[in-house]
Design an enzyme around this catalytic site. Structure first.
Site, short mmCIF file in Angstrom:
data_model
loop_
_atom_site.label_atom_id
_atom_site.label_comp_id
_atom_site.label_asym_id
_atom_site.label_seq_id
_atom_site.Cartn_x
_atom_site.Cartn_y
_atom_site.Cartn_z
N SER A 1 6.87 3.80 3.31
CA SER A 1 7.18 5.18 3.66
C SER A 1 7.83 5.25 5.04
O SER A 1 8.90 4.68 5.24
CB SER A 1 5.91 6.04 3.55
OG SER A 1 6.22 7.40 3.48
N HIS B 1 4.83 7.19 -5.32
CA HIS B 1 5.06 6.84 -3.92
C HIS B 1 4.12 5.74 -3.44
O HIS B 1 4.43 4.99 -2.51
CB HIS B 1 4.88 8.09 -3.05
CG HIS B 1 5.24 7.91 -1.62
ND1 HIS B 1 6.52 7.59 -1.19
CD2 HIS B 1 4.49 7.99 -0.49
CE1 HIS B 1 6.54 7.49 0.13
NE2 HIS B 1 5.32 7.72 0.57
N ASP C 1 8.55 8.68 -7.62
CA ASP C 1 8.26 9.09 -6.24
C ASP C 1 8.96 10.42 -5.95
O ASP C 1 10.19 10.50 -6.02
CB ASP C 1 8.76 8.00 -5.29
CG ASP C 1 8.31 8.19 -3.85
OD1 ASP C 1 7.95 9.32 -3.48
OD2 ASP C 1 8.33 7.21 -3.10
#
Length: 421
Positions: free
Chosen positions: A241, A388, A356
């Site tokens: 991320s 995600h 995601d």
């Protein structure tokens, strides 16, 4: 006496006041005895100390009710990033709050099937020194040295070393999965997690991704290279991320890294991603409420303001998306992940979950793909069923999905192992 339906609504409103930081209004719902036992200042202190290590709120769960003598009790379990906290509120006959308990519930971790606990051991380490030293865990395979090493860099927010989200521990899955296959892994508590109480408001206002992420990642990579039994020429870095978004910047500052792994990294501006996320979430139910539309309009207005170079010079936190510090925004605006990754000579692996909703295959992954087009030392892979967190699921992904126990998919672990080896 008030009905349980009325009291459920009062309890939810009370919790809303706590999250909004309106402790004056919250304490105003107490009876006279509670106002003495838990005044406004004490309520604020208790609430902050309760949630400081819990992480971000994911959802409020269905209320539970009970009745003891003349009192009615409403308990609302709040699912946070790292724990579930049951807020137990006791009401008297007049509907005033006469008792309040915050009951944390830890979530047990169950290792995935691909982990072989006999194949590795773990030692506690310290990254850096002094005021901001970070505790971490080095997972070391058994067998013949030297081992390739991998440093894990977290996503946004105050993450622990396991990158705990609900019952899921993404970095623990990766560390144990890779160590089972002969790769040493270093993970550590993030500065904003372990030192949250030492961060003054002034420090937070001046903080950028450098202090939050990059500085400590560089120290961790250096520690990994200095660790006995690690192949110094085969130390890699994996970012997830925000950590993935910043991985090219970290690599640019550490030319000894053998390669970087970008797991769900953004190439868009962060404010565009935030607007897309809220738009997606508010549309999940099918119909946007007037309040949600107003919030979206306000967020879009703030995003548009960020595009004005003059405005950002005279902006306050309240005028920014999520009230993030001005210094943080300016720093990220001066960083272009896709252009930075083009400057790197190191090996690069980009991984993306097809489900995601936070980091998009159609926008972010495409950005990496366009930047790394025709690069022989770059590998890009989409896992169509993963979210995600790189956990498998079906249909549209949602925050509630993160509260269901799962694991980083074995296919992802195997792919990383094969790429490193």
């Amino acid at each position: 006496m008030n009905s349980f339906e009325d009291l459920k609504e009062t309890a939810q409103n009370f919790i809303g006041l706590l999250f909004a930081g309106d402790f004056t209004s919250a304490a105003g719902k107490f009876d006279d005895q509670m106002k003495i036992a838990l005044n406004e200042a004490k309520l604020q202190e208790t609430w902050i100390n309760t949630i400081i290590e819990a992480g971000a709120l994911i959802q409020l769960n269905a209320p539970k009710t009970a009745e003891v003598e003349s009192y009615k009790i409403v308990t609302i379990p709040c699912s946070f990033q790292r724990s579930i906290i049951e807020v137990q509120i006791t009401f008297n006959k007049e509907g005033q709050i006469s008792g309040l308990n915050f009951i944390p519930t830890s979530m047990e971790y169950h290792a995935p099937d691909y982990v072989d606990k006999s194949a590795f051991s773990e030692v506690e380490v310290t990254i850096g020194e002094g005021k901001w030293a970070l505790p971490g865990t080095l997972t070391v395979p058994t067998g013949s040295e030297p081992f390739p090493g991998l440093v894990l860099v977290h996503g946004s927010g105050p993450n622990d070393r396991d990158e705990t989200i609900g019952p899921n521990k993404i970095f623990k899955d990766i560390a144990w999965g890779l160590a089972s296959k002969g790769i040493a892994v270093l993970r550590y508590d993030k500065r904003t997690f372990i030192h949250a109480k030492q961060l003054t408001p002034d420090m937070v206002d001046k903080m950028t991704a450098k202090e939050e992420v990059t500085d400590d990642a560089l120290l961790a990579a250096d520690l990994m290279r200095k660790t006995e039994g690690i192949d110094t020429k085969r130390v890699f870095l994996l970012g997830h991320s925000l950590g993935a978004t910043l991985a090219p910047r970290i690599s640019q500052q550490d030319n000894e890294l053998a390669g970087i792994i970008i797991m769900a990294g953004m190439t868009r501006l962060i404010e565009e991603a935030i607007l897309d996320q809220f738009t997606y979430l508010y549309n999940l139910g099918g119909n946007i409420t007037p309040q949600q539309q107003a919030e979206l309009d306000d967020l879009k207005n703030k995003v548009d303001k960020l595009k004005d170079p003059e405005f950002i010079e005279n902006i306050s936190r309240q005028d920014l998306p999520l009230a993030m510090p001005v210094a943080y925004w300016k720093d990220l605006h001066n960083y272009d992940p896709a252009n930075t990754v083009k400057t790197l000579d190191t090996d690069i692996l980009v991984l993306q979950g097809g489900r995601d909703y936070q980091v998009l295959e159609s926008k972010d992954f495409k950005g990496w793909k366009d930047a790394l087009n025709h690069r022989e030392n770059a590998t890009l892979k989409v896992f169509s069923e993963l979210n995600h967190l790189f956990i498998a699921g079906e249909g549209k992904s949602s925050p509630q999905e993160y509260m269901v126990e799962g694991h980083v998919e074995k296919e992802v672990i195997d792919y990383i192992v094969e790429w490193i080896k």
